[in-house]
Each structure stands twice: as C-alpha cells, then as structure tokens.
Design an enzyme around this catalytic site. Sequence first.
Site, PDB file in Angstrom:
ATOM      1  CG  HIS A 198      -0.074  -0.213   2.547  1.00  9.73           C
ATOM      2  ND1 HIS A 198       0.244   1.069   3.216  1.00  9.73           N
ATOM      3  CD2 HIS A 198       0.260  -1.262   3.094  1.00  9.73           C
ATOM      4  CE1 HIS A 198       0.892   0.642   4.165  1.00  9.73           C
ATOM      5  NE2 HIS A 198       0.896  -0.584   4.366  1.00  9.73           N
ATOM      6  CG  ASP A 199      -0.526   4.150   1.057  1.00 14.77           C
ATOM      7  OD1 ASP A 199      -1.380   5.002   0.612  1.00 14.77           O
ATOM      8  OD2 ASP A 199      -0.738   3.486   2.456  1.00 14.77           O
ATOM      9  N   GLY A 250       5.165  -0.931   2.638  1.00 12.78           N
ATOM     10  CA  GLY A 250       4.320   0.146   2.289  1.00 12.78           C
ATOM     11  C   GLY A 250       4.972   1.529   2.365  1.00 12.78           C
TER      12      GLY A 250
END
Length: 267
Positions: A118-119, A136
Amino acid sequence: MIHPLTYVHPDAKIAPNVKIDPFTTIHKNVEIGEGTWIGSNVTIMEGARIGKNVRIFPSSVISAIPQDLKYKGEDTTTIIGDNTTIRECVTINRGTSDKNATKIGNNCLIMAYTHIAHDCEIGNHCIFSNNTTLAGHIIVGDYVVLAGLTAVQQFVRIGSHSFVTGGSLVRKDIPPYVKAAREPLSYVGVNSVGMKRRGYSIDQINHILDIYRILFVRGYNVSKALSIIETEIPVSDERDEIITFVRETGRGIMKGYIRRHSNEGVE
C-alpha cells in the site's frame, strides 16, 4: 474481446478494445484503458485504474485491500500507468488514508511474484525482477532496477537511475545514480551502464562519480560531505538532485564504500 467465462462487474469501465482471458474477475469501481490485455485467472479488485496497453499475466491480483491493520475500508485506488507489464502472480495492494493510492508509472516491467504494498509510488521505466518485495509507503524514482529477491523496508526512498543487486535487504534510502550491493547494503559505484544506455555522457557520469567519491568513499560524515560537494563540485542538475535527496532523507542513506579484508576473498 472479453471471454464469456470472465466475470466483469457491470459498473466496471472497460475500454472497447481490451482483451480479457477466461476465468478472470473484474470487480466494481475498476477502469481499464485501451489496448490492455489481461490474462486468465487474474483478479482486478475495487479501485484499480489501469492505463493503456498494459499487460497483466495470469494469477496476478491487482488492488486488493492493504495488508495493514490500520486500514478501515477507506475508498482508495491502485493506479497503473500505460505500457506497463505485470508478470505472473504479482500482487499490488491499493492505498490507505495516508496517500489514498498505490501508483505504478509508465513503461515498467514488474516480474513474477513481486509484491508491491500500500501507498508505494513507483516511477517510470522501472524493472523489478522476480520475487521483489516492497513494504508500504516506499518511493521509487524513474529507471530504477531492483534485481531478484530484493526486499525493501517501509518508508524507504530509492533514487532514479539506481541499481540494486539481487538478494539485497534495503533498510536505508538509496540516492540516485548508484549501484548498491553487499550486506549491509552499501555503495559500490555508480550505475554507469544504465546511464550510458539512457544517453548520459562520460563527462556527466564522471561528474556524478566525483560527487559520490566525496559522499561515500573519503570517510566524511554526511553533513561535511555535502558542504564539500557544494563548495568544490560545479553546479548541475545531477548535483542538486543528489544533494536534495540526501538532505531530505527520513531513514538516513545507505553506507558508503566498505573495503573488504584480504582474508574474505577476492571480489
């Protein structure tokens, strides 16, 4: 061009010339651009924004929810740029409320079994070899090559045009234009081969080498090295990019050149 054994949610937005092979599932809130091919047994989950002429090979999972216990179901996305190739069994998770998106640039090659969490923000023309793993919130510049089995810790930044050798554990930021290897990860030179392929002149490459000799080879601490670089090295876009990158590091940068003892063998 969509096989009858494929499931496409009625709310998904699929360009008319997209080809989707059998046994693939396309969830709602998905957009897929022109000329894209999606192989069999692929799962495209909510929030995916896939560009033009992308190729996604069998058994990949794109835009699954983050493997992050802080994620509370917020509406986030995964953005994949044009002309990017995603090979077999790749997993790319969508963003959290931190950045709201995971982003992959244009013209990237993401090889088999890679995981991008994520991200993350990945630049253009990057190559991630087999079994690369990104935690992440990682930022990767343009033209970065991560060789096979590289693992990158969360919040790390990797500068443009850098090369990381296979099996590396990346715990610190990697500045632009360098080659990184060994354990702990260290500077082993500049990515001269990659830069030549992209049109950098010998003078530009030597200029970058001069900067990194001061930063990584001569034994100065980082603040002293930056002061010398600003004083002694002529101004250039590359010089300013390196200085800015090092000054803005959050985790600190990787180690400088480490000379091996003679009883450790010839390298």
